[in-house]
Design an enzyme around this catalytic site. Sequence first.
Site, PDB file in Angstrom:
ATOM      1  N   LYS A 192      38.440  36.552 101.142  1.00 57.38           N
ATOM      2  CA  LYS A 192      37.957  35.269 101.685  1.00 57.38           C
ATOM      3  C   LYS A 192      36.508  35.150 101.240  1.00 57.38           C
ATOM      4  CE  LYS A 192      35.839  33.148 104.506  1.00 57.38           C
ATOM      5  NZ  LYS A 192      34.729  32.210 104.156  1.00 57.38           N
ATOM      6  N   GLU A 267      28.551  45.728 105.372  1.00 53.43           N
ATOM      7  CA  GLU A 267      27.245  45.665 104.706  1.00 53.43           C
ATOM      8  C   GLU A 267      26.534  44.466 105.312  1.00 53.43           C
ATOM      9  OE1 GLU A 267      26.130  47.787 102.615  1.00 53.43           O
ATOM     10  OE2 GLU A 267      27.869  48.742 101.670  1.00 53.43           O
ATOM     11  N   CYS A 301      19.958  40.875 100.925  1.00 53.66           N
ATOM     12  CA  CYS A 301      20.033  41.758 102.096  1.00 53.66           C
ATOM     13  C   CYS A 301      18.941  42.820 102.025  1.00 53.66           C
ATOM     14  CB  CYS A 301      21.403  42.397 102.169  1.00 53.66           C
ATOM     15  SG  CYS A 301      21.926  43.107 100.617  1.00 53.66           S
ATOM     16  N   GLU A 398      15.511  38.468 110.360  1.00 57.15           N
ATOM     17  CA  GLU A 398      15.858  38.346 108.947  1.00 57.15           C
ATOM     18  C   GLU A 398      15.780  36.860 108.581  1.00 57.15           C
ATOM     19  OE1 GLU A 398      19.963  38.832 107.535  1.00 57.15           O
ATOM     20  OE2 GLU A 398      19.165  40.079 105.927  1.00 57.15           O
TER      21      GLU A 398
HETATM   22  P1  NAP Z   1      27.722  35.228 107.112  1.00 54.83           P
HETATM   23  O1  NAP Z   1      27.417  33.930 107.705  1.00 54.83           O
HETATM   24  O2  NAP Z   1      27.829  36.416 107.993  1.00 54.83           O
HETATM   25  O3  NAP Z   1      29.079  35.025 106.308  1.00 54.83           O
HETATM   26  C1  NAP Z   1      29.665  36.063 105.554  1.00 54.83           C
HETATM   27  C2  NAP Z   1      31.145  35.784 105.405  1.00 54.83           C
HETATM   28  O4  NAP Z   1      31.783  35.878 106.688  1.00 54.83           O
HETATM   29  C3  NAP Z   1      31.454  34.380 104.880  1.00 54.83           C
HETATM   30  O5  NAP Z   1      32.573  34.446 104.030  1.00 54.83           O
HETATM   31  C4  NAP Z   1      31.773  33.646 106.160  1.00 54.83           C
HETATM   32  O6  NAP Z   1      32.543  32.482 105.988  1.00 54.83           O
HETATM   33  C5  NAP Z   1      32.531  34.700 106.926  1.00 54.83           C
HETATM   34  N1  NAP Z   1      32.630  34.464 108.372  1.00 54.83           N
HETATM   35  C6  NAP Z   1      31.844  33.683 109.155  1.00 54.83           C
HETATM   36  N2  NAP Z   1      32.275  33.714 110.438  1.00 54.83           N
HETATM   37  C7  NAP Z   1      33.349  34.534 110.460  1.00 54.83           C
HETATM   38  C8  NAP Z   1      34.230  34.980 111.485  1.00 54.83           C
HETATM   39  N3  NAP Z   1      34.088  34.584 112.751  1.00 54.83           N
HETATM   40  N4  NAP Z   1      35.224  35.828 111.151  1.00 54.83           N
HETATM   41  C9  NAP Z   1      35.380  36.239 109.889  1.00 54.83           C
HETATM   42  N5  NAP Z   1      34.595  35.852 108.874  1.00 54.83           N
HETATM   43  C10 NAP Z   1      33.583  35.012 109.152  1.00 54.83           C
HETATM   44  O7  NAP Z   1      26.666  35.608 105.987  1.00 54.83           O
HETATM   45  P2  NAP Z   1      26.092  34.687 104.834  1.00 54.83           P
HETATM   46  O8  NAP Z   1      25.265  33.622 105.465  1.00 54.83           O
HETATM   47  O9  NAP Z   1      27.181  34.277 103.899  1.00 54.83           O
HETATM   48  O10 NAP Z   1      25.189  35.721 104.046  1.00 54.83           O
HETATM   49  C11 NAP Z   1      23.917  36.098 104.502  1.00 54.83           C
HETATM   50  C12 NAP Z   1      23.965  37.407 105.264  1.00 54.83           C
HETATM   51  O11 NAP Z   1      24.638  38.403 104.523  1.00 54.83           O
HETATM   52  C13 NAP Z   1      22.577  37.979 105.516  1.00 54.83           C
HETATM   53  O12 NAP Z   1      22.472  38.458 106.834  1.00 54.83           O
HETATM   54  C14 NAP Z   1      22.485  39.129 104.541  1.00 54.83           C
HETATM   55  O13 NAP Z   1      21.567  40.125 104.891  1.00 54.83           O
HETATM   56  C15 NAP Z   1      23.870  39.602 104.487  1.00 54.83           C
HETATM   57  N6  NAP Z   1      24.121  40.326 103.231  1.00 54.83           N
HETATM   58  C16 NAP Z   1      24.237  41.682 103.284  1.00 54.83           C
HETATM   59  C17 NAP Z   1      24.433  42.391 102.115  1.00 54.83           C
HETATM   60  C18 NAP Z   1      24.558  43.896 102.130  1.00 54.83           C
HETATM   61  O14 NAP Z   1      25.066  44.429 101.168  1.00 54.83           O
HETATM   62  N7  NAP Z   1      24.147  44.589 103.164  1.00 54.83           N
HETATM   63  C19 NAP Z   1      24.525  41.719 100.902  1.00 54.83           C
HETATM   64  C20 NAP Z   1      24.384  40.347 100.901  1.00 54.83           C
HETATM   65  C21 NAP Z   1      24.196  39.665 102.073  1.00 54.83           C
HETATM   66  P3  NAP Z   1      31.774  31.070 105.728  1.00 54.83           P
HETATM   67  O15 NAP Z   1      31.308  31.127 104.344  1.00 54.83           O
HETATM   68  O16 NAP Z   1      32.802  30.035 105.959  1.00 54.83           O
HETATM   69  O17 NAP Z   1      30.670  30.996 106.732  1.00 54.83           O
END
Ligand code: NAP
Length: 496
Positions: A192, A267, A301, A398
């Site tokens: 997804k 992650e 991240c 963050e």
């Molecule tokens: P996000 O809002 O947490 O979304 C990540 C994924 O989860 C998206 O595909 C999102 O779908 C999905 N999602 C949202 N709500 C969900 C639920 N209730 N159940 C299951 N899946 C759900 O993160 P983002 O805004 O895309 O990315 C930014 C974040 O990612 C930051 O906090 C960053 O630090 C973190 N990140 C971490 C790493 C690492 O390797 N540690 C790498 C990159 C990014 P939608 O797209 O529809 O919202």
Amino acid sequence: MTPDLAPETRAFLARRHALYVDGAAQPPARPATLEVTDPATGLPISSIALGEAADVDRAVAAARRALHGPWSRLTADERTRILLEFSRLCDARARQFTELAVLDNGMPRAIAESTAPFCSQFLRYYAGWVSKIAGRTLPSAGMGKRPGELQAYTLREPVGVVGAITPWNYSFGMEMLKIAPALAAGCTLVLKPAEQAPLAALLLAELATEAGVPPGVFNVVTGLGETAGAALAAHPGVDKIAFTGSTEVGRLIVHAAAGNLKRVSLELGGKSPVVVFPDADLAQAIPGIAMAGFLLQGQNCVCGSRVFVHEKIAREVAEGVAAFARNMAIGGGFEPGTMIGPVISREQRDRIERLVATAQPEGARLLTGGRRPREAGWFFEPTVFTDCRPDMTIVREEIFGPVIAIQTFADGDLEAIAAQANDTVYGLSGSVWTRDLATAHRMVRLIDAGQVGVNVHAAMDPTMPFGGNRQSGWGREFGEEGLELYLKTKAVTITW
Ligand code: NAP
Ligand code: MG
């Protein structure tokens, strides 16, 4: 400015995208679509299908059939060849991946151009592991048996059907971190991708099929997190969730996974420290600090958003980083020389603005940036604050935008300096800038993070395990550890 796109990119954007299930494009159960927009302009570039729980059911069923079907019967050599062919096809489509990343994610072209070869390299790295997955022979002497009367060994088996849920920031780069080790281990998966940068995932799935990955092994259900993502995380037919995204959604994933106690790797977010000692080579450190904070508009991240500088050099470093920031060309990813592209969405731009607006009332001093440079598209200037304190909002939250908060430290013992660096709920990355070996080695041990660099921030390589401590996540991707996430062990005893 949009250059002449490759014909295959134009054709891909013009398509009415479907889900990708069982080796083919398939319409979703309900015919809902979502516009995909270019964050540099806010204008639509394509559209995707909105998959829901029923579509996730179908994709998981296909993945289950494929797990027990053709995928499990391939030899290691056959699986290696398929992954190498997949890698070759990714290289052949590098231009298309680059153009999609600029348009879909808002990546500056130079970053997009380095992400495409990273993906194929990652696949080649894990292709090499396929033939090295092996159990051990063990010296068990159970049940009074003597050597030669009992055989004990372990088998390494794929964990099964994997649900992968990924963020938008590096889109296909993030997706490949899950696809490559899952396929290498013999798992099947349902991906997804993020709603805000979903396009490259569909191209990856098509190339996997073209490379010989059997139908059902790699499925993509585009859609929203709250519907498609939540259904995947809770699905009883999924054996493991591999998630990259925010800490907040990571918590929801853990709850959703509790139903069938599926495995979970996470992650998550970060607020990584960058610690600069007075003996550092500032000609190297200043651009290093700036890029640690501003790479991909800080939507990283591993973003080095909390900078700690020894008070003796604090002014020189802060002014150097601010000067670097002022010289960064801001623009659409295709504009020549762009170093700062748009952030992903209007919501994200507004969120950055809200967080930045707390800084001066809380006592920080703005050195540069802090505004939108233009109205069209979702841009924000690279921003540097000094005089920051540990309790400030911009130091704790963050931001996921191009914002660096600088604090200082005085001479003192390294444990106290490290305690400042560790004063966060996260523990993803960190870097130390010094020429002194003893300082470097001691700080490496004291910083509580999954990754620490010395005179480099967040070096990434397929061979190097990557992941977070504390609220930055569970488990390690990349390297041998990354493969382990997709394998389980069976202990076998044979007597005769
Ligand atoms: P996000 O809002 O947490 O979304 C990540 C994924 O989860 C998206 O595909 C999102 O779908 C999905 N999602 C949202 N709500 C969900 C639920 N209730 N159940 C299951 N899946 C759900 O993160 P983002 O805004 O895309 O990315 C930014 C974040 O990612 C930051 O906090 C960053 O630090 C973190 N990140 C971490 C790493 C690492 O390797 N540690 C790498 C990159 C990014 P939608 O797209 O529809 O919202
Ligand atoms: Mg987009």
